[in-house]
Motif scaffolding. Sequence first.
Motif, PDB file in Angstrom:
ATOM      1  N   MET A   1       0.834  -1.166   0.000  1.00  0.00           N
ATOM      2  CA  MET A   1       0.000   0.000   0.000  1.00  0.00           C
ATOM      3  C   MET A   1       0.885   1.238   0.000  1.00  0.00           C
ATOM      4  O   MET A   1       1.836   1.343   0.754  1.00  0.00           O
ATOM      5  CB  MET A   1      -0.888  -0.009   1.249  1.00  0.00           C
ATOM      6  N   LYS A   2       0.530   2.177  -0.861  1.00  0.00           N
ATOM      7  CA  LYS A   2       1.258   3.435  -0.929  1.00  0.00           C
ATOM      8  C   LYS A   2       0.620   4.418   0.035  1.00  0.00           C
ATOM      9  O   LYS A   2      -0.585   4.626   0.031  1.00  0.00           O
ATOM     10  CB  LYS A   2       1.213   3.991  -2.350  1.00  0.00           C
ATOM     11  N   ILE A   3       1.435   5.033   0.876  1.00  0.00           N
ATOM     12  CA  ILE A   3       0.956   6.038   1.821  1.00  0.00           C
ATOM     13  C   ILE A   3       1.465   7.395   1.357  1.00  0.00           C
ATOM     14  O   ILE A   3       2.659   7.580   1.136  1.00  0.00           O
ATOM     15  CB  ILE A   3       1.446   5.736   3.250  1.00  0.00           C
ATOM     16  N   THR A   4       0.537   8.327   1.217  1.00  0.00           N
ATOM     17  CA  THR A   4       0.874   9.666   0.767  1.00  0.00           C
ATOM     18  C   THR A   4       0.680  10.632   1.917  1.00  0.00           C
ATOM     19  O   THR A   4      -0.369  10.650   2.548  1.00  0.00           O
ATOM     20  CB  THR A   4      -0.039  10.077  -0.411  1.00  0.00           C
ATOM     21  N   GLU A   5       1.694  11.442   2.175  1.00  0.00           N
ATOM     22  CA  GLU A   5       1.572  12.442   3.233  1.00  0.00           C
ATOM     23  C   GLU A   5       0.625  13.542   2.781  1.00  0.00           C
ATOM     24  O   GLU A   5       0.606  13.945   1.623  1.00  0.00           O
ATOM     25  CB  GLU A   5       2.942  13.035   3.547  1.00  0.00           C
ATOM     26  N   ILE A   6      -0.169  14.038   3.700  1.00  0.00           N
ATOM     27  CA  ILE A   6      -1.150  15.074   3.395  1.00  0.00           C
ATOM     28  C   ILE A   6      -0.455  16.426   3.355  1.00  0.00           C
ATOM     29  O   ILE A   6       0.322  16.769   4.240  1.00  0.00           O
ATOM     30  CB  ILE A   6      -2.270  15.090   4.448  1.00  0.00           C
ATOM     31  N   ASP A   7      -0.764  17.200   2.328  1.00  0.00           N
ATOM     32  CA  ASP A   7      -0.258  18.560   2.207  1.00  0.00           C
ATOM     33  C   ASP A   7      -1.427  19.517   2.439  1.00  0.00           C
ATOM     34  O   ASP A   7      -2.349  19.594   1.632  1.00  0.00           O
ATOM     35  CB  ASP A   7       0.342  18.791   0.828  1.00  0.00           C
ATOM     36  N   TYR A   8      -1.413  20.225   3.553  1.00  0.00           N
ATOM     37  CA  TYR A   8      -2.507  21.130   3.883  1.00  0.00           C
ATOM     38  C   TYR A   8      -2.321  22.515   3.278  1.00  0.00           C
ATOM     39  O   TYR A   8      -3.138  23.398   3.489  1.00  0.00           O
ATOM     40  CB  TYR A   8      -2.633  21.264   5.404  1.00  0.00           C
ATOM     41  N   GLU A   9      -1.247  22.732   2.551  1.00  0.00           N
ATOM     42  CA  GLU A   9      -0.903  24.027   1.983  1.00  0.00           C
ATOM     43  C   GLU A   9      -0.874  25.067   3.093  1.00  0.00           C
ATOM     44  O   GLU A   9      -0.215  24.872   4.086  1.00  0.00           O
ATOM     45  CB  GLU A   9      -1.849  24.376   0.840  1.00  0.00           C
ATOM     46  N   ALA A  10      -1.617  26.157   2.998  1.00  0.00           N
ATOM     47  CA  ALA A  10      -1.578  27.210   4.016  1.00  0.00           C
ATOM     48  C   ALA A  10      -2.530  26.950   5.173  1.00  0.00           C
ATOM     49  O   ALA A  10      -2.479  27.623   6.187  1.00  0.00           O
ATOM     50  CB  ALA A  10      -1.910  28.557   3.383  1.00  0.00           C
ATOM     51  N   ALA A  11      -3.416  25.964   5.034  1.00  0.00           N
ATOM     52  CA  ALA A  11      -4.404  25.676   6.069  1.00  0.00           C
ATOM     53  C   ALA A  11      -3.746  25.092   7.308  1.00  0.00           C
ATOM     54  O   ALA A  11      -2.635  24.574   7.261  1.00  0.00           O
ATOM     55  CB  ALA A  11      -5.454  24.722   5.524  1.00  0.00           C
ATOM     56  N   LYS A  12      -4.465  25.166   8.430  1.00  0.00           N
ATOM     57  CA  LYS A  12      -3.920  24.764   9.725  1.00  0.00           C
ATOM     58  C   LYS A  12      -4.626  23.509  10.244  1.00  0.00           C
ATOM     59  O   LYS A  12      -5.772  23.575  10.667  1.00  0.00           O
ATOM     60  CB  LYS A  12      -4.111  25.887  10.750  1.00  0.00           C
ATOM     61  N   PRO A  13      -3.948  22.346  10.252  1.00  0.00           N
ATOM     62  CA  PRO A  13      -4.563  21.136  10.806  1.00  0.00           C
ATOM     63  C   PRO A  13      -4.553  21.143  12.334  1.00  0.00           C
ATOM     64  O   PRO A  13      -3.699  21.777  12.959  1.00  0.00           O
ATOM     65  CB  PRO A  13      -3.675  20.017  10.270  1.00  0.00           C
ATOM     66  N   ILE A  14      -5.515  20.438  12.914  1.00  0.00           N
ATOM     67  CA  ILE A  14      -5.565  20.269  14.363  1.00  0.00           C
ATOM     68  C   ILE A  14      -4.750  19.021  14.682  1.00  0.00           C
ATOM     69  O   ILE A  14      -5.121  17.912  14.295  1.00  0.00           O
ATOM     70  CB  ILE A  14      -7.013  20.108  14.855  1.00  0.00           C
ATOM     71  N   ASP A  15      -3.633  19.203  15.377  1.00  0.00           N
ATOM     72  CA  ASP A  15      -2.749  18.083  15.697  1.00  0.00           C
ATOM     73  C   ASP A  15      -3.266  17.277  16.874  1.00  0.00           C
ATOM     74  O   ASP A  15      -3.169  16.050  16.887  1.00  0.00           O
ATOM     75  CB  ASP A  15      -1.333  18.581  16.011  1.00  0.00           C
ATOM     76  N   SER A  16      -3.796  17.968  17.887  1.00  0.00           N
ATOM     77  CA  SER A  16      -4.304  17.278  19.067  1.00  0.00           C
ATOM     78  C   SER A  16      -5.098  18.274  19.913  1.00  0.00           C
ATOM     79  O   SER A  16      -5.106  19.468  19.649  1.00  0.00           O
ATOM     80  CB  SER A  16      -3.164  16.675  19.894  1.00  0.00           C
ATOM     81  N   TYR A  17      -5.744  17.737  20.938  1.00  0.00           N
ATOM     82  CA  TYR A  17      -6.483  18.563  21.885  1.00  0.00           C
ATOM     83  C   TYR A  17      -6.458  17.850  23.219  1.00  0.00           C
ATOM     84  O   TYR A  17      -6.201  16.653  23.308  1.00  0.00           O
ATOM     85  CB  TYR A  17      -7.926  18.811  21.418  1.00  0.00           C
ATOM     86  N   GLY A  18      -6.726  18.589  24.275  1.00  0.00           N
ATOM     87  CA  GLY A  18      -6.761  18.001  25.609  1.00  0.00           C
ATOM     88  C   GLY A  18      -7.529  18.902  26.542  1.00  0.00           C
ATOM     89  O   GLY A  18      -8.278  19.776  26.110  1.00  0.00           O
ATOM     90  N   ASP A  19      -7.321  18.721  27.803  1.00  0.00           N
ATOM     91  CA  ASP A  19      -8.050  19.455  28.833  1.00  0.00           C
ATOM     92  C   ASP A  19      -7.732  20.947  28.749  1.00  0.00           C
ATOM     93  O   ASP A  19      -6.743  21.421  29.306  1.00  0.00           O
ATOM     94  CB  ASP A  19      -7.692  18.894  30.203  1.00  0.00           C
ATOM     95  N   GLY A  20      -8.559  21.690  28.016  1.00  0.00           N
ATOM     96  CA  GLY A  20      -8.409  23.136  27.932  1.00  0.00           C
ATOM     97  C   GLY A  20      -7.475  23.653  26.864  1.00  0.00           C
ATOM     98  O   GLY A  20      -7.237  24.855  26.794  1.00  0.00           O
ATOM     99  N   PHE A  21      -6.943  22.790  25.996  1.00  0.00           N
ATOM    100  CA  PHE A  21      -6.010  23.283  24.973  1.00  0.00           C
ATOM    101  C   PHE A  21      -6.218  22.583  23.635  1.00  0.00           C
ATOM    102  O   PHE A  21      -6.844  21.530  23.542  1.00  0.00           O
ATOM    103  CB  PHE A  21      -4.556  23.087  25.422  1.00  0.00           C
ATOM    104  N   PHE A  22      -5.651  23.202  22.601  1.00  0.00           N
ATOM    105  CA  PHE A  22      -5.596  22.633  21.254  1.00  0.00           C
ATOM    106  C   PHE A  22      -4.175  22.807  20.740  1.00  0.00           C
ATOM    107  O   PHE A  22      -3.545  23.832  20.996  1.00  0.00           O
ATOM    108  CB  PHE A  22      -6.549  23.362  20.295  1.00  0.00           C
ATOM    109  N   ARG A  23      -3.674  21.823  20.014  1.00  0.00           N
ATOM    110  CA  ARG A  23      -2.402  21.976  19.307  1.00  0.00           C
ATOM    111  C   ARG A  23      -2.776  22.069  17.828  1.00  0.00           C
ATOM    112  O   ARG A  23      -3.297  21.125  17.252  1.00  0.00           O
ATOM    113  CB  ARG A  23      -1.474  20.791  19.535  1.00  0.00           C
ATOM    114  N   VAL A  24      -2.523  23.252  17.249  1.00  0.00           N
ATOM    115  CA  VAL A  24      -2.891  23.523  15.869  1.00  0.00           C
ATOM    116  C   VAL A  24      -1.631  23.891  15.101  1.00  0.00           C
ATOM    117  O   VAL A  24      -0.911  24.821  15.488  1.00  0.00           O
ATOM    118  CB  VAL A  24      -3.921  24.673  15.783  1.00  0.00           C
TER     119      VAL A  24
END
Length: 117
Positions: A1-24
């Motif tokens: 299986m070929k895996i292609t990395e996602i290119d979000y260009e200028a957009a901001k992906p949400i990496d993670s979230y937790g108690d009261g925070f977001f990593r964007v």
Amino acid sequence: MKITEIDYEAAKPIDSYGDGFFRVDGKVHEGPMLILPDAVHKWGGYDDTAAILANADKIDVLFVGTGAEIAHVPASLRDVLEAAGIGVEQMGTPAACRTYNVLLSEGRRIGAALLPV
């Protein structure tokens, strides 16, 4: 299986979230967040629509993360956004983060207004 990395260009992906925070896009932000196609902002909650409306020409749908559980979005918020041509999808914040990233990877015109879990 070929895996292609996602290119979000200028957009901001949400990496993670937790108690009261977001990593964007690799940066930690505390409290409610508004993630738009080209910027990440603090969000003042359901009455804070200025930045969303200023970007109405860049987004078709706004995912509203209502916290740990799904809750109703105030009709006043929905009415203002829909009058500006922005669709509103309410869901719990975990689902909003996942859905946002999937549609972002597809190049969709979306934004996210997120209350922390």
